[in-house]
Scaffold this motif. Structure first.
Motif, PDB file in Angstrom:
ATOM      1  N   GLY A 146      35.538  35.876  39.132  1.00  0.00           N
ATOM      2  CA  GLY A 146      36.221  35.613  40.382  1.00  0.00           C
ATOM      3  C   GLY A 146      35.393  36.087  41.560  1.00  0.00           C
ATOM      4  N   SER A 147      35.623  35.466  42.713  1.00  0.00           N
ATOM      5  CA  SER A 147      34.896  35.751  43.956  1.00  0.00           C
ATOM      6  C   SER A 147      33.421  35.384  43.872  1.00  0.00           C
ATOM      7  N   ASN A 148      33.080  34.547  42.884  1.00  0.00           N
ATOM      8  CA  ASN A 148      31.686  34.133  42.744  1.00  0.00           C
ATOM      9  C   ASN A 148      31.287  33.172  43.855  1.00  0.00           C
ATOM     10  N   PHE A 149      29.976  33.038  44.031  1.00  0.00           N
ATOM     11  CA  PHE A 149      29.432  31.943  44.828  1.00  0.00           C
ATOM     12  C   PHE A 149      28.166  31.453  44.144  1.00  0.00           C
ATOM     13  N   HIS A 150      28.215  30.203  43.656  1.00  0.00           N
ATOM     14  CA  HIS A 150      27.074  29.603  42.976  1.00  0.00           C
ATOM     15  C   HIS A 150      26.640  28.300  43.624  1.00  0.00           C
ATOM     16  N   GLY A 151      27.294  27.888  44.711  1.00  0.00           N
ATOM     17  CA  GLY A 151      26.956  26.632  45.359  1.00  0.00           C
ATOM     18  C   GLY A 151      28.208  25.875  45.749  1.00  0.00           C
ATOM     19  N   ARG A 152      28.020  24.621  46.179  1.00  0.00           N
ATOM     20  CA  ARG A 152      29.168  23.874  46.697  1.00  0.00           C
ATOM     21  C   ARG A 152      29.285  22.453  46.136  1.00  0.00           C
ATOM     22  N   THR A 153      28.635  22.167  45.018  1.00  0.00           N
ATOM     23  CA  THR A 153      28.857  20.861  44.395  1.00  0.00           C
ATOM     24  C   THR A 153      30.265  20.822  43.806  1.00  0.00           C
ATOM     25  N   GLU A 201      26.642  36.660  38.715  1.00  0.00           N
ATOM     26  CA  GLU A 201      25.677  37.143  39.690  1.00  0.00           C
ATOM     27  C   GLU A 201      25.454  38.642  39.439  1.00  0.00           C
ATOM     28  N   PRO A 202      24.201  39.092  39.345  1.00  0.00           N
ATOM     29  CA  PRO A 202      23.964  40.538  39.198  1.00  0.00           C
ATOM     30  C   PRO A 202      24.553  41.348  40.345  1.00  0.00           C
ATOM     31  N   ILE A 203      24.552  40.759  41.533  1.00  0.00           N
ATOM     32  CA  ILE A 203      25.259  41.297  42.697  1.00  0.00           C
ATOM     33  C   ILE A 203      25.895  40.108  43.385  1.00  0.00           C
ATOM     34  N   GLN A 204      27.180  40.185  43.689  1.00  0.00           N
ATOM     35  CA  GLN A 204      27.854  39.053  44.328  1.00  0.00           C
ATOM     36  C   GLN A 204      27.582  39.075  45.829  1.00  0.00           C
ATOM     37  N   GLY A 205      26.813  38.106  46.299  1.00  0.00           N
ATOM     38  CA  GLY A 205      26.395  38.096  47.694  1.00  0.00           C
ATOM     39  C   GLY A 205      27.457  37.616  48.649  1.00  0.00           C
ATOM     40  N   VAL A 211      28.353  45.219  44.139  1.00  0.00           N
ATOM     41  CA  VAL A 211      27.565  45.731  43.018  1.00  0.00           C
ATOM     42  C   VAL A 211      28.529  46.077  41.883  1.00  0.00           C
ATOM     43  N   PRO A 212      28.281  45.596  40.670  1.00  0.00           N
ATOM     44  CA  PRO A 212      29.222  45.869  39.574  1.00  0.00           C
ATOM     45  C   PRO A 212      29.128  47.311  39.090  1.00  0.00           C
ATOM     46  N   PRO A 213      30.105  47.777  38.342  1.00  0.00           N
ATOM     47  CA  PRO A 213      30.048  49.132  37.789  1.00  0.00           C
ATOM     48  C   PRO A 213      28.875  49.282  36.820  1.00  0.00           C
ATOM     49  N   ASP A 214      28.375  50.497  36.700  1.00  0.00           N
ATOM     50  CA  ASP A 214      27.317  50.784  35.730  1.00  0.00           C
ATOM     51  C   ASP A 214      27.785  50.360  34.332  1.00  0.00           C
ATOM     52  N   GLY A 215      26.900  49.722  33.606  1.00  0.00           N
ATOM     53  CA  GLY A 215      27.213  49.332  32.240  1.00  0.00           C
ATOM     54  C   GLY A 215      27.844  47.968  32.096  1.00  0.00           C
ATOM     55  N   TYR A 216      28.215  47.341  33.205  1.00  0.00           N
ATOM     56  CA  TYR A 216      28.898  46.042  33.123  1.00  0.00           C
ATOM     57  C   TYR A 216      28.014  44.980  32.478  1.00  0.00           C
ATOM     58  N   PHE A 217      26.759  44.925  32.877  1.00  0.00           N
ATOM     59  CA  PHE A 217      25.895  43.903  32.306  1.00  0.00           C
ATOM     60  C   PHE A 217      25.436  44.244  30.895  1.00  0.00           C
ATOM     61  N   ALA A 218      25.343  45.515  30.580  1.00  0.00           N
ATOM     62  CA  ALA A 218      25.087  45.884  29.183  1.00  0.00           C
ATOM     63  C   ALA A 218      26.241  45.433  28.304  1.00  0.00           C
ATOM     64  N   ASP A 219      27.459  45.589  28.802  1.00  0.00           N
ATOM     65  CA  ASP A 219      28.626  45.090  28.064  1.00  0.00           C
ATOM     66  C   ASP A 219      28.573  43.571  27.927  1.00  0.00           C
ATOM     67  N   ALA A 220      28.248  42.892  29.020  1.00  0.00           N
ATOM     68  CA  ALA A 220      28.179  41.433  28.987  1.00  0.00           C
ATOM     69  C   ALA A 220      27.149  40.968  27.961  1.00  0.00           C
ATOM     70  N   ARG A 221      26.004  41.635  27.930  1.00  0.00           N
ATOM     71  CA  ARG A 221      24.958  41.281  26.968  1.00  0.00           C
ATOM     72  C   ARG A 221      25.462  41.473  25.535  1.00  0.00           C
TER      73      ARG A 221
END
Length: 408
Positions: A146-153, A201-205, A211-221
């Motif tokens: 949620g709250s992502n932004f990846h483009g507008r297509t 997104e590693p950081i949602q611009g 910036v996500p919590p520490d460990g979030y992307f390790a969990d995702a992986r």
């Protein structure tokens, strides 16, 4: 009908009136008309000079008209600009090799815009899910935040929860599952045997430099590995030295299967994006299944190679890390004195203006009057991303202006 030539228009107001009359109103720009730019500065049509604190949403990481990038563009303009992918040309293979080596990946799919890179990632992940993972045809899902932004297509706004981006553009593309950004439990629970990929997104611009919590992307992986799904990192805005590393995900010591890149890859000169990653995943594409007339054109590749040479020195990663620490120290001093919160990494920050202060738009207008260009995202948040070529004195000048504006 009246026809205007550049030298007959006397003021910024006239240029703005032309834009308002003839240009579709899909943006709400500040009343500044840029005519020239160099380094970290732009100059308007009336000669006023501004410090650029936005960098074209990170498309100008190396500043305006970086001499090495301009030289590469001019040299290539004298040779060949477009062949289409009906033929080979002498820049494509070198660009792909150099980008793969810089990012530690195996294969590159060049495109033009960031949205095209994300669309490519969606298509590749689905095809991989059907051909390799064995998901039943038409059943593949991609988990997003949620709250992502990846483009507008149309497909991309199908998995946005920004109603401004979505309203009246349906029907939407199915096949996406949305979870709260930074919530590992929600992410784990959303992944099933039908999950082709997790796209984050590693950081949602656009959301405000979250910036996500520490460990979030390790969990995702870990969740992706356990489910046999792909992890896709959208580095279009966060990548290419903006946060102090080549890829923002490098801070997490996590590797994605696919990365989308764009914005700064074209050096602020040409649209250039890419999907990079594992060869066995990108290798599912076959001739005729996906492409682009301009994707990987000689001019863009030559500029992109010059960008990669700049990144290869490590200078811009180091500048972003060092100046970014100064940026965040100074912004942190404003918390409780006009700012409610500061987030970000490197030369990238999202700042929430304290209740009772100006709106984000009012703050942006106040900064412009002081010769600093910045832009709001959402009602009370400023997004700060100066070019990585900025020096500390100019950075402090911009930060001084922010302190003045938010304290009003």
């Amino acid at each position: 009908m009246t026809t205007f030539a550049r030298d007959t228009i006397a003021s910024a107001a006239e240029f703005i009136a032309l834009d308002d009359r003839w240009s579709t109103h899909n943006y709400h720009p500040l009343p500044v008309v840029v005519a020239e730019a160099e380094g970290a500065f732009v100059t308007d049509v009336e000669g006023k000079r501004y410090l650029d604190f936005l960098s074209g949403y990170s498309a100008l990481n190396f500043g305006h008209r970086h001499p090495e990038l301009i030289a590469a563009a001019q040299e290539q303009l004298g040779r060949v600009t477009l062949t289409s992918r009906a033929f080979h040309h002498d820049q494509l293979g070198l660009f792909c090799q150099e980008l793969a080596e810089l990012t530690g990946t195996e294969m590159v799919l060049p495109m033009n815009s960031g949205a095209e890179a994300v669309e490519s990632a969606v298509k590749v992940a689905r095809k991989w899910a059907y051909q390799v993972k064995g998901v039943p045809d038409g059943m593949a899902e991609i988990v997003v935040a949620g709250s992502n932004f990846h483009g507008r297509t149309t497909t991309i706004v199908s998995f946005s929860n920004d109603e401004t981006a979505r309203a009246d553009f349906g029907p939407f593309t199915p096949g996406f599952v949305t979870v709260k950004y930074g919530d590992s439990d929600a992410l784990r629970d959303a992944i099933t045997e039908r999950t082709a990929a997790v796209l984050l997104e590693p950081i949602q611009g656009e959301a405000g430099v979250i910036v996500p919590p520490d460990g979030y992307f390790a969990d995702a992986r870990r969740f992706c590995d356990e489910a046999g799904a792909l992890l896709i990192a959208d580095e279009i805005q966060s990548g290419l030295a903006r946060t102090g590393t080549v890829l923002a995900l490098d801070h997490e010591r996590v590797r994605a299967d696919l990365y989308t890149l764009g914005k700064a890859l074209g050096g602020g000169i040409m649209p250039l994006s890419a999907l990079v990653g594992r060869g066995d995943v990108l290798g599912v594409l076959r001739p005729g299944e996906h492409g682009s007339t301009f994707g990987g054109n000689p001019l863009a590749c030559a500029i992109g190679r010059a960008v990669l040479r700049l990144l290869g020195t490590g200078e811009f990663q180091q500048r972003s890390a060092a100046l970014g620490a100064h940026l965040h120290d100074r912004l942190g001093e404003l918390v409780g004195h006009g700012l409610a919160e500061v987030r970000g990494r490197g030369l990238w920050a999202g700042v929430d203006i304290a209740p009772g202060g100006p709106t984000g738009r009012q703050a942006s207008e106040g900064l412009a009057r002081r010769g600093v260009l910045c832009k709001e995202t959402h009602d009370n948040t400023l997004r700060i991303a100066p070019p990585l070529v900025i020096d500390q004195e100019d950075l402090d000048r911009g930060l001084d202006a922010i302190a003045e504006v938010v304290r009003l």
